[in-house]
Motif scaffolding. Structure first.
Motif, mmCIF file in Angstrom:
data_model
loop_
_atom_site.group_PDB
_atom_site.id
_atom_site.type_symbol
_atom_site.label_atom_id
_atom_site.label_comp_id
_atom_site.label_asym_id
_atom_site.label_seq_id
_atom_site.Cartn_x
_atom_site.Cartn_y
_atom_site.Cartn_z
ATOM 1 N N LYS A 130 4.653 9.259 -5.730
ATOM 2 C CA LYS A 130 4.997 9.121 -4.312
ATOM 3 C C LYS A 130 4.272 7.938 -3.680
ATOM 4 N N ALA A 131 3.000 7.731 -4.041
ATOM 5 C CA ALA A 131 2.242 6.606 -3.502
ATOM 6 C C ALA A 131 2.807 5.278 -3.992
ATOM 7 N N SER A 179 -3.651 10.463 -3.772
ATOM 8 C CA SER A 179 -3.404 9.243 -4.534
ATOM 9 C C SER A 179 -3.208 8.098 -3.553
ATOM 10 N N ALA A 180 -3.847 6.969 -3.827
ATOM 11 C CA ALA A 180 -3.687 5.765 -3.005
ATOM 12 C C ALA A 180 -3.533 4.562 -3.924
ATOM 13 N N TYR A 216 0.839 -1.208 0.000
ATOM 14 C CA TYR A 216 0.000 0.000 0.000
ATOM 15 C C TYR A 216 0.871 1.254 0.000
ATOM 16 N N GLY A 217 0.371 2.285 -0.644
ATOM 17 C CA GLY A 217 1.040 3.577 -0.593
ATOM 18 C C GLY A 217 0.026 4.678 -0.792
ATOM 19 N N SER A 218 0.252 5.813 -0.176
ATOM 20 C CA SER A 218 -0.673 6.937 -0.348
ATOM 21 C C SER A 218 0.068 8.256 -0.212
ATOM 22 N N MET A 219 -0.518 9.281 -0.792
ATOM 23 C CA MET A 219 0.060 10.622 -0.723
ATOM 24 C C MET A 219 -1.038 11.644 -0.916
ATOM 25 N N GLU A 233 6.081 4.381 -2.238
ATOM 26 C CA GLU A 233 5.833 3.808 -0.913
ATOM 27 C C GLU A 233 5.356 2.360 -1.032
#
Length: 196
Positions: free
Chosen positions: A174-175, A107-108, A93-96, A178
């Motif tokens: 960026k998401a 953004s996820a 998972y990644g988010s920004m 991550e």
């Protein structure tokens, strides 16, 4: 850790595309799509995601930019999927939430193996530079489905169309950075099923 680099070539009657991505890069890019604003967005994606990215496209721009942008999304998504590999040890998972002047974009990403795009943006211009704004969604749709990822992109606050599009590309970068990053606490894949 093995190198997470993928090189993909795709040739159709409409486009010839070569993409190389290194997920563990430093943000270097070599982008030539024939669409200046799209090049600028892909450069921002590489730089802010710290991905090394090469994109070379020969597309039917005498028709319009649709095939070039959509097909680049397909090839980039395929390259991301291949470079990520088995997903062992990654955060998944990644988010920004990314600001750019008056614009705020969320953004996820979930590298779950199930493609889905949720996209919310209202553009007030048909073009930004030489890129049609309706192609922004088409690009991210192609990436999300080719990469088999859940991708949510929302313009929470906006105004300037250039800022909105640019913030979307940077927030996605960026998401994704991550989501593909390793966490030493994770053994195998991060899933109750045991696979992704």
């Amino acid at each position: 850790m093995k190198e997470r680099i993928s090189k993909i070539e795709r040739v159709t009657k409409e486009t010839a595309i070569n993409v190389c991505i290194n997920l563990d890069g430093t943000g270097q890019s070599d982008i030539h799509t024939g669409i200046g604003f799209f090049d600028h967005m892909l450069d921002g994606f590489a730089r802010h995601g710290l991905f090394d990215l090469s994109v070379h496209v020969d597309g039917d721009l005498e028709v319009d930019g649709h095939h070039t942008i959509e097909d680049t999304g397909i090839v980039l998504g395929t390259a991301i999927k291949e470079a990520v590999g088995e997903k062992k040890g990654i955060r998944r998972y990644g988010s920004m939430i990314l600001p750019m002047d008056e614009t705020l974009v969320l953004s996820a990403v979930d590298l779950c193996g199930r493609p889905y795009l949720s996209f919310t943006a209202e553009f007030t211009r048909e073009m930004v530079g030489d890129m049609e704004t309706e192609m922004v969604r088409e690009f991210f749709y192609a990436v999300s489905y080719a990469a088999s990822m859940n991708l949510h992109l929302k313009v929470l606050d906006g105004g300037n169309n250039h800022h909105m599009v640019e913030a979307m590309f940077k927030a996605f970068a960026k998401a994704l950075d991550e989501a593909v990053s390793y966490d030493p606490r994770i053994s195998g894949v991060l899933s109750t099923k045991g696979s992704l």
